[in-house]
Design a protein around this motif. Structure first.
Motif, PDB file in Angstrom:
ATOM      1  N   MET A 170     -37.610  57.054 -26.425  1.00 44.23           N
ATOM      2  CA  MET A 170     -36.275  57.575 -26.374  1.00 44.23           C
ATOM      3  C   MET A 170     -36.035  58.366 -27.655  1.00 44.23           C
ATOM      4  SD  MET A 170     -32.705  55.514 -25.755  1.00 44.23           S
ATOM      5  CE  MET A 170     -33.232  54.874 -24.196  1.00 44.23           C
ATOM      6  N   HIS A 171     -35.449  59.536 -27.525  1.00 42.16           N
ATOM      7  CA  HIS A 171     -35.133  60.391 -28.667  1.00 42.16           C
ATOM      8  C   HIS A 171     -33.683  60.832 -28.593  1.00 42.16           C
ATOM      9  CE1 HIS A 171     -39.539  61.081 -28.357  1.00 42.16           C
ATOM     10  NE2 HIS A 171     -39.447  60.977 -29.661  1.00 42.16           N
ATOM     11  N   VAL A 185     -29.748  62.833 -25.541  1.00 41.68           N
ATOM     12  CA  VAL A 185     -30.615  61.664 -25.519  1.00 41.68           C
ATOM     13  C   VAL A 185     -31.661  61.894 -24.450  1.00 41.68           C
ATOM     14  CG1 VAL A 185     -30.739  59.166 -25.201  1.00 41.68           C
ATOM     15  CG2 VAL A 185     -28.657  60.202 -26.159  1.00 41.68           C
ATOM     16  N   GLU A 186     -32.935  61.941 -24.876  1.00 35.42           N
ATOM     17  CA  GLU A 186     -34.052  62.004 -23.929  1.00 35.42           C
ATOM     18  C   GLU A 186     -34.404  60.572 -23.569  1.00 35.42           C
ATOM     19  OE1 GLU A 186     -37.477  64.976 -24.420  1.00 35.42           O
ATOM     20  OE2 GLU A 186     -36.716  64.588 -26.439  1.00 35.42           O
ATOM     21  N   THR A 187     -34.278  60.213 -22.293  1.00 36.65           N
ATOM     22  CA  THR A 187     -34.565  58.838 -21.912  1.00 36.65           C
ATOM     23  C   THR A 187     -35.974  58.660 -21.417  1.00 36.65           C
ATOM     24  OG1 THR A 187     -33.686  59.152 -19.697  1.00 36.65           O
ATOM     25  CG2 THR A 187     -32.138  58.404 -21.370  1.00 36.65           C
ATOM     26  N   GLU A 188     -36.678  59.757 -21.078  1.00 39.26           N
ATOM     27  CA  GLU A 188     -38.078  59.718 -20.662  1.00 39.26           C
ATOM     28  C   GLU A 188     -38.828  60.820 -21.384  1.00 39.26           C
ATOM     29  OE1 GLU A 188     -38.250  60.437 -16.489  1.00 39.26           O
ATOM     30  OE2 GLU A 188     -37.572  58.454 -15.980  1.00 39.26           O
ATOM     31  N   HIS A 189     -40.126  60.654 -21.504  1.00 39.52           N
ATOM     32  CA  HIS A 189     -40.951  61.704 -22.122  1.00 39.52           C
ATOM     33  C   HIS A 189     -41.679  62.432 -21.030  1.00 39.52           C
ATOM     34  CE1 HIS A 189     -40.191  59.945 -25.996  1.00 39.52           C
ATOM     35  NE2 HIS A 189     -40.546  58.778 -25.500  1.00 39.52           N
TER      36      HIS A 189
END
Length: 59
Positions: free
Chosen positions: A1-2, A55-59
């Motif tokens: 997560m980012h 918010v990136e919840t997946e890569h």
């Protein structure tokens, strides 16, 4: 997560490139849940000026 800060142009581009799943507006901010073709699931917290946090919840 980012989590990363995003200028209004970046928020606008991400929203244009993505499929909207949910949106909820509050007095001082808006939350959007999106599915981006290359970034996956995103949550954008957008301030009154169009910028905010992504918010990136997946890569």
């Amino acid at each position: 997560m980012h989590i990363f800060d995003a200028e209004p142009a970046v928020v606008r581009d991400l929203k244009d490139e993505s499929t909207r799943i949910l949106e909820k507006a509050y007095t001082h901010f808006k939350i959007s849940a999106l599915r981006h073709p290359t970034l996956g699931k995103l949550v954008i917290v957008e301030d009154l000026h169009g910028g905010g946090a992504v918010v990136e919840t997946e890569h």
